[in-house]
Design a protein around this motif. Structure first.
Motif, PDB file in Angstrom:
ATOM      1  N   ASP A  95       0.274   5.812   9.535  1.00 40.26           N
ATOM      2  CA  ASP A  95      -0.234   4.282   9.529  1.00 40.26           C
ATOM      3  C   ASP A  95       0.247   3.867  11.179  1.00 40.26           C
ATOM      4  OD1 ASP A  95      -1.005   4.126   7.157  1.00 40.26           O
ATOM      5  OD2 ASP A  95       0.512   3.168   6.288  1.00 40.26           O
ATOM      6  N   ALA A  96       1.423   4.178  11.550  1.00 43.80           N
ATOM      7  CA  ALA A  96       1.893   3.850  12.623  1.00 43.80           C
ATOM      8  C   ALA A  96       1.253   4.331  13.671  1.00 43.80           C
ATOM      9  CB  ALA A  96       3.566   4.185  13.063  1.00 43.80           C
ATOM     10  N   PHE A  97       0.833   5.599  13.764  1.00 45.51           N
ATOM     11  CA  PHE A  97       0.167   6.473  14.849  1.00 45.51           C
ATOM     12  C   PHE A  97      -1.320   6.056  14.696  1.00 45.51           C
ATOM     13  CE2 PHE A  97       3.914   9.142  14.755  1.00 45.51           C
ATOM     14  CZ  PHE A  97       4.001   9.225  16.289  1.00 45.51           C
ATOM     15  N   SER A  98      -1.793   5.784  13.594  1.00 42.87           N
ATOM     16  CA  SER A  98      -3.367   5.133  13.548  1.00 42.87           C
ATOM     17  C   SER A  98      -3.648   4.269  14.246  1.00 42.87           C
ATOM     18  CB  SER A  98      -3.593   4.862  12.048  1.00 42.87           C
ATOM     19  OG  SER A  98      -3.693   6.064  11.251  1.00 42.87           O
ATOM     20  N   ALA A  99      -2.604   3.043  14.390  1.00 41.24           N
ATOM     21  CA  ALA A  99      -2.737   1.951  14.887  1.00 41.24           C
ATOM     22  C   ALA A  99      -2.790   2.024  16.660  1.00 41.24           C
ATOM     23  CB  ALA A  99      -1.666   0.760  14.480  1.00 41.24           C
ATOM     24  N   LYS A 100      -1.795   3.025  16.860  1.00 41.28           N
ATOM     25  CA  LYS A 100      -1.413   3.223  18.317  1.00 41.28           C
ATOM     26  C   LYS A 100      -2.769   4.275  18.765  1.00 41.28           C
ATOM     27  CE  LYS A 100       2.202   1.376  18.616  1.00 41.28           C
ATOM     28  NZ  LYS A 100       2.480   0.166  19.387  1.00 41.28           N
TER      29      LYS A 100
END
Length: 455
Positions: free
Chosen positions: A242-247
């Protein structure tokens, strides 16, 4: 004068009855022996049972197989009958059959004739492991049925070992009584066979469903530390994704599927720490805090990855794999993405994190247990065999040329194939010189099997 075949049957049954006390002793010892093997290796099983060939079964088998044409004397038949004693290992699920068979192949790893194999601690019990398992029955279905011999008071006594899951025990009992030994004339017997095949397929489906339930909800398993770790790894992988998807969306405007890299990297990051029970939750919260920090950072997914200095490795395997990844790292997005996530999560600089991960791969594809297996049999020269295997793995990974070779479940598959290959080498080769004569065949087969993982 009676019919000759019935005289032959009577003689055979008399011999069977005379041998019965010895067969009882042998069958009990076989049960104990296989129980000891499975318990020593912590392999779950339900039951181990044995039986001696009954008079009625022997009588029916002699007539059905026309043994009177093959054996001139009843003694020759009894001496050669492969299932004079039957031993059955019962396990929960169909996949457990294969686990137990592989365990037995590792245990019975010595041979004098490349046909029957024994363990150095007990040469009196041998299994015929030269045949392919599971074997195919007349009905088209597969079964783990292995011939064996037990040397008792200088006499070889044959036995048959079967490995069966619960559904296969249930199925075989039904089929044995309805079709295999039913001499009644059955109308539309082809229809009955089709129905039995359908039942078998349904039982297999039920086995898969029960296995799934068992793995997910077994109370004992859920209390186990390893299971708890796996559950937490999944949670951490989801948070990382989820964290890297947003980035990624902010950086390149879209999101690619990278769940598998997250699962592999979080498993690697979590498991290389000291996961003692008293530190377990501290480590988990540290990982979550780290991921929260990443969520606050700006990450540019279009930039190349740089190293503070050139990574250094001390062995050929790591140098080859390391150089191969370096060549792909800033060329193809999947490779770049995998190591960008790894370097963000890991605590050191890019160079140190890279070196640690390559060493991790080396440890994952060839276990210490497999190395010791080689070294125990071939001593110092076993190091050359280990080097050949590492060379084969590195060349194959480079040939496959996919970031999927880094995924944890694929590394496990490679490890399994390597373990099987090493067990095979140790069974087939009594000396290093014998290995040299056949090493190209061994290595070629291993390479082919690894490539098949990714096809």
């Amino acid at each position: 004068m009676g019919l000759k075949e019935f005289e032959f049957i009577d003689e055979s049954i008399n011999m069977l009855n005379v041998m019965s006390p010895i067969l009882e002793i042998v069958s009990d010892q076989l049960e104990d022996h296989f129980e000891d093997i499975l318990e020593e290796k912590n392999q779950e099983y339900i039951n181990i049972s044995s039986r001696i060939k009954s008079e009625s079964s022997l009588r029916e088998k002699i007539i059905r197989n026309r043994y009177i044409k093959r054996y001139e004397e009843a003694k020759n038949l009894i001496d050669r009958l492969s299932d004079l004693i039957g031993v059955r290992i019962e396990c929960r699920f169909i996949e457990d059959e294969n686990k137990i068979y592989r365990l037995l192949k590792k245990h019975f790893n010595k041979t004098d004739d490349k046909i029957y194999y024994y363990n150095k601690d007990n040469k009196s019990i041998k299994l015929k492991l030269s045949d392919k398992q599971p074997s195919k029955q007349k009905n088209g279905f597969e079964i783990y049925r292995i011939d064996g011999t037990f040397t008792y008071l200088a006499k070889e006594i044959n036995f048959e070992l079967q490995i069966k899951s619960l559904v296969n025990v249930f199925w075989s009992e039904i089929e044995h009584k309805i079709i295999y030994k039913n001499n009644t004339y059955l109308l539309a017997d082809n229809f009955l066979r089709d129905m039995m095949a359908s039942i078998k397929n349904n039982l297999t489906m039920i086995d898969n469903q029960l296995l799934s339930i068992y793995k997910n909800f077994n109370t004992k398993s859920m209390q186990d530390n390893q299971t708890r770790k796996k559950e937490i790894e999944k949670v951490l992988a989801k948070i990382a994704h989820d964290a890297f998807s947003a980035k990624m969306r902010d950086s390149i405007g879209f999101v690619v599927d990278f769940k598998k890299p997250c699962e592999t990297i979080m498993s690697y990051s979590f498991n290389k720490k000291d996961n003692r029970n008293d530190l377990f939750w501290d480590i988990m919260f540290d990982e979550i805090a780290k991921l929260n920090d990443i969520a606050k950072k700006d990450i540019e997914f279009t930039k190349s990855i740089e190293f503070e200095s050139e990574p250094e490795f001390n062995d050929s395997f790591c140098k080859k794999i390391g150089q191969h990844i370096r060549n792909r790292l800033n060329t193809e997005f999947p490779w770049n993405l995998f190591f960008r996530i790894l370097f963000e999560i890991e605590p050191y600089n890019n160079r140190q994190d890279f070196e640690c991960f390559i060493m991790f791969i080396k440890g994952e594809v060839l276990s210490d247990e497999s190395k010791n297996h080689i070294l125990n049999q071939f001593k110092v020269k076993g190091e050359y065999i280990i080097k050949d295997i590492y060379n084969c793995i590195s060349e194959t990974i480079i040939e496959v040329d996919s970031v999927e070779t880094m995924y944890d479940y694929n590394l496990e598959k490679i490890n399994f194939l390597v373990s099987e290959t090493i067990s095979y080498i140790c069974r087939e080769c009594d000396s290093y010189e014998q290995y040299i004569l056949n090493n190209k065949v061994f290595i070629k087969k291993l390479k082919s099997k690894i490539i098949q993982i990714f096809e």
